[in-house]
Design an enzyme around this catalytic site. Structure first.
Site, PDB file in Angstrom:
ATOM      1  N   TYR A   1       0.867  -1.187   0.000  1.00 18.93           N
ATOM      2  CA  TYR A   1       0.000   0.000   0.000  1.00 18.93           C
ATOM      3  C   TYR A   1       0.902   1.235   0.000  1.00 18.93           C
ATOM      4  O   TYR A   1       1.508   1.593   1.011  1.00 18.93           O
ATOM      5  CB  TYR A   1      -0.894   0.026   1.240  1.00 18.93           C
ATOM      6  CG  TYR A   1      -1.988  -1.034   1.284  1.00 18.93           C
ATOM      7  CD1 TYR A   1      -2.374  -1.731   0.137  1.00 18.93           C
ATOM      8  CD2 TYR A   1      -2.652  -1.318   2.463  1.00 18.93           C
ATOM      9  CE1 TYR A   1      -3.385  -2.688   0.182  1.00 18.93           C
ATOM     10  CE2 TYR A   1      -3.669  -2.267   2.514  1.00 18.93           C
ATOM     11  CZ  TYR A   1      -4.025  -2.952   1.378  1.00 18.93           C
ATOM     12  OH  TYR A   1      -5.037  -3.895   1.438  1.00 18.93           O
TER      13      TYR A   1
ATOM     14  N   LEU B   1     -18.251  -0.997   2.459  1.00 17.05           N
ATOM     15  CA  LEU B   1     -18.988   0.100   1.818  1.00 17.05           C
ATOM     16  C   LEU B   1     -18.778   0.041   0.305  1.00 17.05           C
ATOM     17  O   LEU B   1     -18.995   1.025  -0.407  1.00 17.05           O
ATOM     18  CB  LEU B   1     -18.529   1.451   2.383  1.00 17.05           C
ATOM     19  CG  LEU B   1     -18.804   1.632   3.876  1.00 17.05           C
ATOM     20  CD1 LEU B   1     -18.279   2.986   4.368  1.00 17.05           C
ATOM     21  CD2 LEU B   1     -20.295   1.503   4.176  1.00 17.05           C
TER      22      LEU B   1
ATOM     23  N   ARG C   1     -16.138   0.167  -1.322  1.00 18.13           N
ATOM     24  CA  ARG C   1     -15.144   1.188  -1.687  1.00 18.13           C
ATOM     25  C   ARG C   1     -15.768   2.580  -1.826  1.00 18.13           C
ATOM     26  O   ARG C   1     -15.366   3.381  -2.647  1.00 18.13           O
ATOM     27  CB  ARG C   1     -14.409   0.760  -2.952  1.00 18.13           C
ATOM     28  CG  ARG C   1     -13.734  -0.606  -2.750  1.00 18.13           C
ATOM     29  CD  ARG C   1     -13.278  -1.186  -4.042  1.00 18.13           C
ATOM     30  NE  ARG C   1     -12.729  -2.519  -3.882  1.00 18.13           N
ATOM     31  CZ  ARG C   1     -11.460  -2.799  -3.596  1.00 18.13           C
ATOM     32  NH1 ARG C   1     -10.606  -1.829  -3.413  1.00 18.13           N
ATOM     33  NH2 ARG C   1     -11.052  -4.044  -3.501  1.00 18.13           N
ATOM     34  N   GLY C   2     -16.791   2.802  -1.032  1.00 21.53           N
ATOM     35  CA  GLY C   2     -17.443   4.118  -1.014  1.00 21.53           C
ATOM     36  C   GLY C   2     -18.752   4.119  -1.779  1.00 21.53           C
ATOM     37  O   GLY C   2     -19.611   4.976  -1.549  1.00 21.53           O
TER      38      GLY C   2
ATOM     39  N   SER D   1     -21.752   3.999   0.456  1.00 21.79           N
ATOM     40  CA  SER D   1     -21.559   4.777   1.688  1.00 21.79           C
ATOM     41  C   SER D   1     -22.643   5.835   1.862  1.00 21.79           C
ATOM     42  O   SER D   1     -22.801   6.407   2.931  1.00 21.79           O
ATOM     43  CB  SER D   1     -20.196   5.475   1.658  1.00 21.79           C
ATOM     44  OG  SER D   1     -20.184   6.452   0.616  1.00 21.79           O
TER      45      SER D   1
END
Ligand SMILES: NC(=O)c1ccc[n+]([C@@H]2O[C@H](COP(=O)([O-])OP(=O)(O)OC[C@H]3O[C@@H](n4cnc5c(N)ncnc54)[C@H](OP(=O)(O)O)[C@@H]3O)[C@@H](O)[C@H]2O)c1
Length: 331
Positions: A54, A204, A206-207, A210
């Site tokens: 990452y 979520l 990846r949003g 959300s």
């Protein structure tokens, strides 16, 4: 607190996934990321998830700095290894050979500034290396005291069984959300039978689910969502329509969409620990609010009525990546 598998550590109900603080979701701010990690620890979050790839080391260095002055014994650090990248950040494959594992681990320990890693796992199963060899190398590192527990990531049922025969596996980290329920058919039952926990990522999506995502939000070319089928022009409208259905349920309970989606994952069982990808304090606060949401059977039925299994348009990864997922090939 939840136990990660029958042999794993006790961790907070929700873990903090740190990936987006260094990679894949567009620009992040180190100061705010650090403040978010601190806020999570102060709120009782003990599980921090990272990967050596990452931000190619950035995420581990960020964690090391954020953990300065904190009690190392009260934090469970989960690290993924194995992904290979070039200087531009392009993905080159995965390496699960024993020597590579020992090498990745040595660098992670140095970058994290710690003597041990609580949970260590290969980010993707390496098709060229028997899982017994990879986990066997990790088991040696457990004996040497560098690792406390071994996990898997996006592994299929057969791999989980084979790995568990070499060394106890504490958890499988895998995508699991209202719109990614593939693990329910085989992987989750096998984990339950073997006493292996689940750390759920992408809760979520990846949003996407959300409640904050909009159709016109632009993403940089290196943002995962620029290539994700679920965010594509042809699918985003359908998927956001699902979110609007969820919003109605959330509003009727006086909670947010994100809280409802995280609470649904929390309701799957005490062996499932959601990782939330908050990288700002405001988002973290919202996410942790899910722990106070109680879902009745009626609530769950209502949620699953508006978002039934396979309701999302588009796969969770682009075709090229889907074909490399052990979890998808052996389901
Ligand atoms: N093993 C694997 O293969 C794998 C793969 C992916 C991730 N992971 C791990 O799982 C962690 C979580 O995954 P993820 O980041 O994809 O999960 P996620 O929580 O589904 O998505 C994070 C995204 O959701 C947005 N978001 C909106 N509201 C939020 C809220 N209240 N709380 C948190 N996020 C909110 C974030 O917003 P902003 O854009 O506004 O910040 C961010 O873009 C990662 O950090 C990583 O550690 C593992």
């Amino acid at each position: 607190m939840r136990n990660l598998g029958k042999n794993g550590p006790l961790v907070s109900d929700i873990g903090l996934g740190c990936m987006g603080m260094s990679d894949l979701y567009g620009p992040a701010d180190d100061k705010e990321s650090t403040a978010t990690i601190h806020a999570a620890l102060d709120a009782g979050v003990t599980l921090l998830d990272t990967g050596d790839y990452y931000g190619m080391g950035h995420n581990e260095l960020l964690l090391r700095d954020a953990l300065k002055g904190r009690n190392r014994n009260q934090v469970v650090i989960s690290v993924k290894c194995g992904a290979l990248r070039d200087a531009k950040g392009n993905w080159l494959g995965v390496d699960g050979r024993p020597a590579a594992i020992k090498n990745f681990l040595a660098y992670s320990l140095r970058r994290l500034g710690t003597d041990w890693i609580d949970i260590y796992r290969l980010g993707r199963v390496d098709p060229a290396v028997p899982i017994e060899d990879t986990v066997g190398a990790m088991a040696e590192m457990v004996k040497a005291g560098y690792i406390r527990h071994i996990g898997l990531s996006e592994a299929g049922a057969a791999t989980i069984r084979r790995a568990q025969a070499v060394h106890p596996i504490c958890d499988v980290q895998i995508e699991y959300s209202l719109i990614s329920r593939g693990i329910e058919s085989t992987i989750l039952p096998i984990c339950r039978a073997l006493g292996v926990g689940i750390t759920a990522y992408g809760v979520l999506s990846r949003g996407l689910i959300s409640g904050h995502w909009t159709k016109d939000r632009s993403t940089a070319p290196n943002d995962f969502r620029s290539h994700s089928p679920r965010f594509s022009n042809e699918n985003i409208g359908h998927n956001l329509h699902l979110v609007e259905q969820l919003r109605r349920v959330a509003e009727s309970k006086g909670v947010t969409v994100a809280q409802l989606a995280i609470a649904w994952v929390l309701s799957r069982g005490a062996d499932v620990v959601p990782l939330v990808g908050a990288r700002r304090r405001e988002r973290l606060r919202e996410a942790l609010g899910a722990m106070k949401v109680t879902l009745t059977d009626d609530d769950v039925q209502q949620i699953e009525r508006v978002v039934p299994v396979n309701a999302a348009a588009g796969d969770r990864y682009a075709a090229a990546q889907m074909s490399t997922l052990d979890s998808e090939s052996t389901r």
